[in-house]
Design an enzyme around this catalytic site. Structure first.
Site, PDB file in Angstrom:
ATOM      1  N   ASP A  76      37.482  29.423  38.787  1.00 30.76           N
ATOM      2  CA  ASP A  76      38.715  29.666  39.490  1.00 30.76           C
ATOM      3  C   ASP A  76      39.462  28.392  39.859  1.00 30.76           C
ATOM      4  O   ASP A  76      40.500  28.431  40.002  1.00 30.76           O
ATOM      5  CB  ASP A  76      38.383  30.425  41.009  1.00 30.76           C
ATOM      6  CG  ASP A  76      38.071  31.756  40.750  1.00 30.76           C
ATOM      7  OD1 ASP A  76      38.429  32.481  39.932  1.00 30.76           O
ATOM      8  OD2 ASP A  76      37.501  32.433  41.854  1.00 30.76           O
ATOM      9  N   ASP A 151      45.440  27.491  49.321  1.00 27.50           N
ATOM     10  CA  ASP A 151      45.807  27.152  50.910  1.00 27.50           C
ATOM     11  C   ASP A 151      46.032  25.777  50.844  1.00 27.50           C
ATOM     12  O   ASP A 151      45.928  24.828  49.985  1.00 27.50           O
ATOM     13  CB  ASP A 151      44.337  27.372  51.640  1.00 27.50           C
ATOM     14  CG  ASP A 151      43.119  26.998  50.987  1.00 27.50           C
ATOM     15  OD1 ASP A 151      43.103  25.599  50.345  1.00 27.50           O
ATOM     16  OD2 ASP A 151      42.153  27.490  51.185  1.00 27.50           O
ATOM     17  N   ASP A 180      38.123  21.352  64.130  1.00 26.09           N
ATOM     18  CA  ASP A 180      37.842  20.318  63.021  1.00 26.09           C
ATOM     19  C   ASP A 180      38.980  20.391  61.625  1.00 26.09           C
ATOM     20  O   ASP A 180      38.951  19.735  60.881  1.00 26.09           O
ATOM     21  CB  ASP A 180      36.299  20.787  62.182  1.00 26.09           C
ATOM     22  CG  ASP A 180      35.341  20.255  63.018  1.00 26.09           C
ATOM     23  OD1 ASP A 180      35.390  19.724  63.885  1.00 26.09           O
ATOM     24  OD2 ASP A 180      34.127  20.853  62.510  1.00 26.09           O
ATOM     25  N   THR A 191      40.471  34.939  50.627  1.00 29.41           N
ATOM     26  CA  THR A 191      38.884  35.308  50.185  1.00 29.41           C
ATOM     27  C   THR A 191      38.270  33.801  49.448  1.00 29.41           C
ATOM     28  O   THR A 191      37.078  33.849  49.341  1.00 29.41           O
ATOM     29  CB  THR A 191      39.044  36.074  48.872  1.00 29.41           C
ATOM     30  OG1 THR A 191      39.896  35.519  47.732  1.00 29.41           O
ATOM     31  CG2 THR A 191      39.347  37.468  49.091  1.00 29.41           C
ATOM     32  N   ALA A 192      38.849  33.009  50.150  1.00 33.30           N
ATOM     33  CA  ALA A 192      38.584  31.394  49.892  1.00 33.30           C
ATOM     34  C   ALA A 192      37.961  30.723  51.063  1.00 33.30           C
ATOM     35  O   ALA A 192      37.123  31.329  52.100  1.00 33.30           O
ATOM     36  CB  ALA A 192      39.210  30.670  49.197  1.00 33.30           C
ATOM     37  N   TYR A 193      38.220  29.548  51.375  1.00 33.55           N
ATOM     38  CA  TYR A 193      37.945  28.852  52.356  1.00 33.55           C
ATOM     39  C   TYR A 193      38.175  29.502  53.493  1.00 33.55           C
ATOM     40  O   TYR A 193      37.319  29.514  54.825  1.00 33.55           O
ATOM     41  CB  TYR A 193      38.581  27.662  52.288  1.00 33.55           C
ATOM     42  CG  TYR A 193      37.893  26.342  53.749  1.00 33.55           C
ATOM     43  CD1 TYR A 193      36.792  26.665  54.270  1.00 33.55           C
ATOM     44  CD2 TYR A 193      38.718  25.162  53.575  1.00 33.55           C
ATOM     45  CE1 TYR A 193      36.525  25.682  55.248  1.00 33.55           C
ATOM     46  CE2 TYR A 193      38.248  24.480  54.710  1.00 33.55           C
ATOM     47  CZ  TYR A 193      36.798  24.534  55.300  1.00 33.55           C
ATOM     48  OH  TYR A 193      36.542  23.596  56.155  1.00 33.55           O
ATOM     49  N   ALA A 194      39.313  30.168  53.855  1.00 30.22           N
ATOM     50  CA  ALA A 194      39.864  30.748  55.097  1.00 30.22           C
ATOM     51  C   ALA A 194      38.792  31.951  55.473  1.00 30.22           C
ATOM     52  O   ALA A 194      38.512  32.442  56.663  1.00 30.22           O
ATOM     53  CB  ALA A 194      41.313  31.462  54.781  1.00 30.22           C
ATOM     54  N   ALA A 215      36.455  25.618  63.085  1.00 31.59           N
ATOM     55  CA  ALA A 215      35.681  25.298  64.330  1.00 31.59           C
ATOM     56  C   ALA A 215      36.303  25.053  65.676  1.00 31.59           C
ATOM     57  O   ALA A 215      36.284  23.866  65.907  1.00 31.59           O
ATOM     58  CB  ALA A 215      34.567  24.185  63.867  1.00 31.59           C
TER      59      ALA A 215
END
Length: 299
Positions: A76, A151, A180, A191-194, A215
Site C-alpha cells: 500500500d 491522511d 498527541d 482504515t489506516a492510522y485513523a 490520545a
C-alpha cells in the site's frame, strides 16, 4: 462500473524497490503484457533498481502524460506514493500485492496474470477515490504543500509533551485541543492510522473528511466526520518538534504559530479492481472485520 471493451494500450509498471525475489514476477508481467500486444514502459526508479535496460523507462510525469494505466507491484505504501504523484493525470491504477496488508494492492501474485488480463481487457470494477491537499502557512506565506490519499497528520515529536491546537472549520471556531496530535483522514485513510486511533470506518464513496484526535487529553474529545467541502485550519498554539505528515511519506517541520490549511483536492485517483471486488469483502479479509472470536467449534 463494469466495462467489456479494450481501453488500454500503453501500460506502465511501478515496482517497490528492494523486494526479495521480485525480478521473476516482474519479468512474467512484462512478457505477459508484451504478448498481449500492449506497449510496456517502466517507471525510471523501477528500471534502475531492477537493472532492466531492454524496456523503455520514463519519469512519473511522462507516465502520467502517456500511459493508459499503471500496474503497481508492491504494498500500500508503494501505491500511496505513486497515486499522489499521478493524481493530476487521472491515470487508472492496478495493484498487485507484494506487501503485507494490501488494501489498495488487492491482486494476489499467484493470480496476477489472468486477473490482469481480464482487467486490461475491460472486465473490471473502477473505483474513484478522493484526496486531501494541505499547506503549512507561516507569517502569511506557504512554506510547504502536500497531498494525501490517506491522511494528513499533525503530531508531536518523540519525547515531547502534548501539542495544543486550535481548529477552525469553514471560518468557524471548532475547538481547542490538547493531544498527541490530530489525524485528518479521507475515507480511504479511515482504515489506516485513523482506525488505530479510534476513528470510524468510512465507505470510500462517502463524501466526508474524518478528524481523529491522537490520545486526547479530554476523554470527551471524540472523532468527527465533516462534509468534504470543509476548509479546515489548524493553528499550532504550543508544542515541540511538531511535524505535519502526508500519508506518512512526506512531512514538514512546523512551529508554534504556524497554520495548516487542509481541504479536498481537486484531483481524484481511480483504482481498477477485478470484477466482483467488494469493499466489505476487503474489510473482512484484511481486517478480520466483524468476525466472531474462536469458540473451538462451539456455538
Amino acid at each position: 462500473m463494469s466495462v467489456t471493451h479494450p481501453m488500454y494500450n500503453t501500460i506502465a509498471l511501478v515496482v517497490r524497490p528492494n523486494t526479495t525475489g521480485i525480478e521473476e514476477p516482474v519479468r512474467d508481467v512484462i512478457n505477459f503484457l508484451k504478448q498481449g500486444g500492449y506497449s510496456v514502459v517502466l517507471e525510471s526508479d523501477t528500471a534502475e533498481h531492477l537493472g532492466i535496460t531492454d524496456i523503455p523507462s520514463m519519469s512519473v510525469q511522462g507516465i502520467g502524460e502517456r500511459a493508459d494505466a499503471v500496474v503497481v507491484m508492491g504494498g500500500d505504501g508503494t501505491m500511496l506514493g505513486i497515486a499522489r504523484q499521478l493524481a493530476a493525470y487521472d491515470t487508472p491504477l492496478i495493484g498487485i500485492n507484494q506487501g503485507r496488508l494490501g488494501f489498495m494492492t488487492d491482486i494476489r501474485q499467484e493470480d496476477m496474470l489472468p486477473v490482469l488480463g481480464r482487467i486490461l481487457g475491460g472486465t473490471h470494477k473502477a473505483e474513484r477515490r478522493t484526496l486531501l491537499e494541505g499547506r503549512v502557512m507561516r507569517d502569511g506565506k506557504a512554506i510547504f504543500f502536500g497531498t494525501a490519499v490517506n491522511d494528513v497528520v499533525v503530531s508531536r515529536g518523540a519525547g515531547a509533551g502534548m501539542v495544543e491546537l486550535s481548529v477552525d472549520v469553514d471560518n468557524q471556531f471548532m475547538y481547542n485541543q490538547r493531544s498527541d496530535g490530530l489525524i485528518i483522514s479521507t475515507p480511504t485513510g479511515s482504515t489506516a492510522y485513523a482506525l488505530s486511533a479510534g476513528g470510524p470506518l468510512l465507505h470510500p464513496t462517502l463524501g466526508g473528511i474524518a478528524m481523529v484526535p491522537i490520545a486526547p487529553h479530554a476523554l470527551s474529545n471524540r472523532p468527527i466526520v465533516l462534509p468534504d467541502s470543509s476548509e479546515i485550519v489548524i493553528e499550532l498554539k504550543r508544542g515541540k518538534d511538531i511535524t505535519v505528515n502526508f500519508d506518512m511519506q512526506t512531512f514538514a517541520s512546523a512551529a508554534t504559530g504556524d497554520q495548516i490549511h487542509i481541504r479536498l483536492s481537486p484531483h481524484t485517483i481511480t483504482f481498477l479492481h477485478p470484477e466482483g471486488w467488494s469493499y466489505y469483502n476487503t474489510l473482512r479479509e484484511k481486517l478480520h472485520w466483524n468476525e466472531y472470536p474462536s469458540t473451538d467449534g462451539k456455538i
